[in-house]
Enzyme design. Structure first.
Site, PDB file in Angstrom:
ATOM      1  N   CYS A   1      14.763   0.103  15.679  1.00  0.00           N
ATOM      2  CA  CYS A   1      14.166   1.402  16.014  1.00  0.00           C
ATOM      3  C   CYS A   1      15.287   2.428  16.174  1.00  0.00           C
ATOM      4  CB  CYS A   1      13.354   1.297  17.304  1.00  0.00           C
ATOM      5  SG  CYS A   1      12.824   2.924  17.909  1.00  0.00           S
TER       6      CYS A   1
ATOM      7  N   ASP B   1      -3.377   7.737   3.891  1.00  0.00           N
ATOM      8  CA  ASP B   1      -2.559   8.343   2.827  1.00  0.00           C
ATOM      9  C   ASP B   1      -2.289   9.813   3.162  1.00  0.00           C
ATOM     10  OD1 ASP B   1      -4.568  10.180   1.588  1.00  0.00           O
ATOM     11  OD2 ASP B   1      -5.611   8.335   1.045  1.00  0.00           O
TER      12      ASP B   1
ATOM     13  N   THR C   1     -17.233   7.989   3.062  1.00  0.00           N
ATOM     14  CA  THR C   1     -17.024   6.992   4.120  1.00  0.00           C
ATOM     15  C   THR C   1     -18.308   6.182   4.304  1.00  0.00           C
ATOM     16  OG1 THR C   1     -16.437   6.633   6.442  1.00  0.00           O
ATOM     17  CG2 THR C   1     -17.427   8.772   5.912  1.00  0.00           C
TER      18      THR C   1
ATOM     19  N   CYS D   1      15.207   3.685  20.159  1.00  0.00           N
ATOM     20  CA  CYS D   1      15.601   2.862  21.313  1.00  0.00           C
ATOM     21  C   CYS D   1      16.583   1.752  20.944  1.00  0.00           C
ATOM     22  CB  CYS D   1      14.374   2.293  22.015  1.00  0.00           C
ATOM     23  SG  CYS D   1      13.515   1.014  21.087  1.00  0.00           S
TER      24      CYS D   1
ATOM     25  N   HIS E   1      -6.812   7.485  12.010  1.00  0.00           N
ATOM     26  CA  HIS E   1      -6.387   6.079  11.874  1.00  0.00           C
ATOM     27  C   HIS E   1      -4.912   5.968  11.519  1.00  0.00           C
ATOM     28  CE1 HIS E   1     -10.824   4.613  11.148  1.00  0.00           C
ATOM     29  NE2 HIS E   1     -10.565   4.875  12.419  1.00  0.00           N
TER      30      HIS E   1
ATOM     31  N   CYS F   1       7.469   2.546  17.007  1.00  0.00           N
ATOM     32  CA  CYS F   1       8.093   1.450  17.744  1.00  0.00           C
ATOM     33  C   CYS F   1       7.109   0.941  18.807  1.00  0.00           C
ATOM     34  CB  CYS F   1       9.389   1.927  18.407  1.00  0.00           C
ATOM     35  SG  CYS F   1      10.160   0.629  19.396  1.00  0.00           S
TER      36      CYS F   1
ATOM     37  N   ARG G   1       0.837  -1.208   0.000  1.00  0.00           N
ATOM     38  CA  ARG G   1       0.000   0.000   0.000  1.00  0.00           C
ATOM     39  C   ARG G   1       0.868   1.253   0.000  1.00  0.00           C
ATOM     40  NH1 ARG G   1      -4.319  -0.848   4.242  1.00  0.00           N
ATOM     41  NH2 ARG G   1      -4.895   1.259   3.618  1.00  0.00           N
TER      42      ARG G   1
ATOM     43  N   ASN H   1     -21.247  11.354  -0.967  1.00  0.00           N
ATOM     44  CA  ASN H   1     -20.834   9.956  -1.130  1.00  0.00           C
ATOM     45  C   ASN H   1     -21.278   9.435  -2.491  1.00  0.00           C
ATOM     46  OD1 ASN H   1     -19.850   7.412  -0.447  1.00  0.00           O
ATOM     47  ND2 ASN H   1     -20.871   7.371   1.535  1.00  0.00           N
TER      48      ASN H   1
END
Ligand code: BJW
Length: 240
Positions: A139, A97, A180, A142, A112, A120, A59, A205
């Protein structure tokens, strides 16, 4: 003319940019091809991190080739026009996106998460991530390996910025949901909250959402046509 507008966008706003939606009535959405319980839950990531990371790598690569469409551009124009009048646009997107930003929207709340960031799972540090992500990556904050994951909100996880979203909703005059399906909570519940706070509600929509009955107004058609037309109605006559 409302003074403060709250907009919630979903996958439909990016559909005409070539990014698939999750659910559609033709059964061709992302979740018709891929099982969300195997790819979009923390349990799935714990069980099979390679499969989950590969799904988001794909994606992320698709996003590189996508461009904002006329709906993203119109929302950036609306933000700019309202700001010049001392009014506000709160733009909350469920999309991971970055097409709103690339269209010029200055302030976007990604409830989202964001595909172009990694987080991490140990130290919670979030940073920009444009390439494929593997379990071998370390990471940078850390130094631990194996805990980096896409900075996205999976089923069963708490969406981001909920306090900020609730405050903005209370302070708005008009709630508009664009592209949506009204199938995923808590976003699907915003229209009911908006009504309870006394906002007028509008849905833009391609097809009526699951919660369509809660909207005062409905504009059905492709976002790339319906959103620019709606924005033109709102600000077209102004000096901008
Ligand atoms: C066009 C168009 C064109 C097409 N022009 N339009 C009741 C209350 C609260 C929670 C739950 C509940 N029941 C169940 C839950 C739990 C769950 C949930 O909602 N499950 C449902 C399936 C029932 N929710 C959660 O787990 C959430 N967390 C949570 O609830 O935490 C506790 C909590 C409770 C209360 C308050 C606060 C917290 C987390 C949800 C995470 C969703 N994650 C995903 C994946 C993100 C990463 C990724 O992208 O991979 O988010 S799932 C997926 O669905 C993605 C989307 O953002 C989300 C919504 O999809 P969206 O955007 O609506 O797209 P589609 O495909 O569904 O619809 C497309 C629309 O576009 C259609 O309407 C078309 O008509 C339209 N369209 N072409 C205009 N050209």
């Amino acid at each position: 003319m409302p003074q403060n507008i709250f907009i919630l966008t979903g996958a439909g706003v990016s559909a005409e940019s070539g990014l698939g939606t999750f659910r559609d009535k033709q059964g061709e959405g992302i979740w018709a091809k891929f099982d969300p319980m195997k790819l979009a839950t923390p349990e799935a990531f714990a069980r099979d991190p390679e499969a989950v990371l590969a799904f988001y790598d794909l994606r992320r690569r698709n996003l590189r080739d996508a461009k904002p469409n006329a709906a993203h551009l119109a929302l950036a124009r609306l933000e700019d026009s309202l700001a010049k009048r001392g009014e506000t646009l709160t733009l909350v997107t469920q999309n991971i996106d970055d097409l709103h930003e690339r269209a010029g929207s200055a302030s976007v709340i990604h409830m989202h998460g964001e595909l172009l960031k990694a987080r991490c799972g140990r130290c919670e540090a979030v940073r920009s991530w444009l390439d494929d992500l593997t379990v071998a990556h370390i990471c940078p904050n850390c130094g631990r390996a194996g805990a980096l994951r896409p900075h996205v909100v999976w089923f069963g996880e708490m969406p981001l910025a909920m306090d900020l979203i609730d405050r903005a909703l209370r302070e708005s005059d008009l709630f508009v949901a664009i592209g949506t399906s009204g199938a995923v909570y808590p976003a699907a519940g915003f229209v009911a909250e908006a009504r309870a706070y006394g906002l007028r509600t509008c849905e833009i929509n391609l097809e009526a959402a699951d919660n369509a009955r809660l909207f005062d107004e409905q504009r059905l058609g492709p976002a790339s046509e319906m959103v620019p037309a709606w924005v033109e109605e709102l600000v077209g006559g102004s000096t901008e």
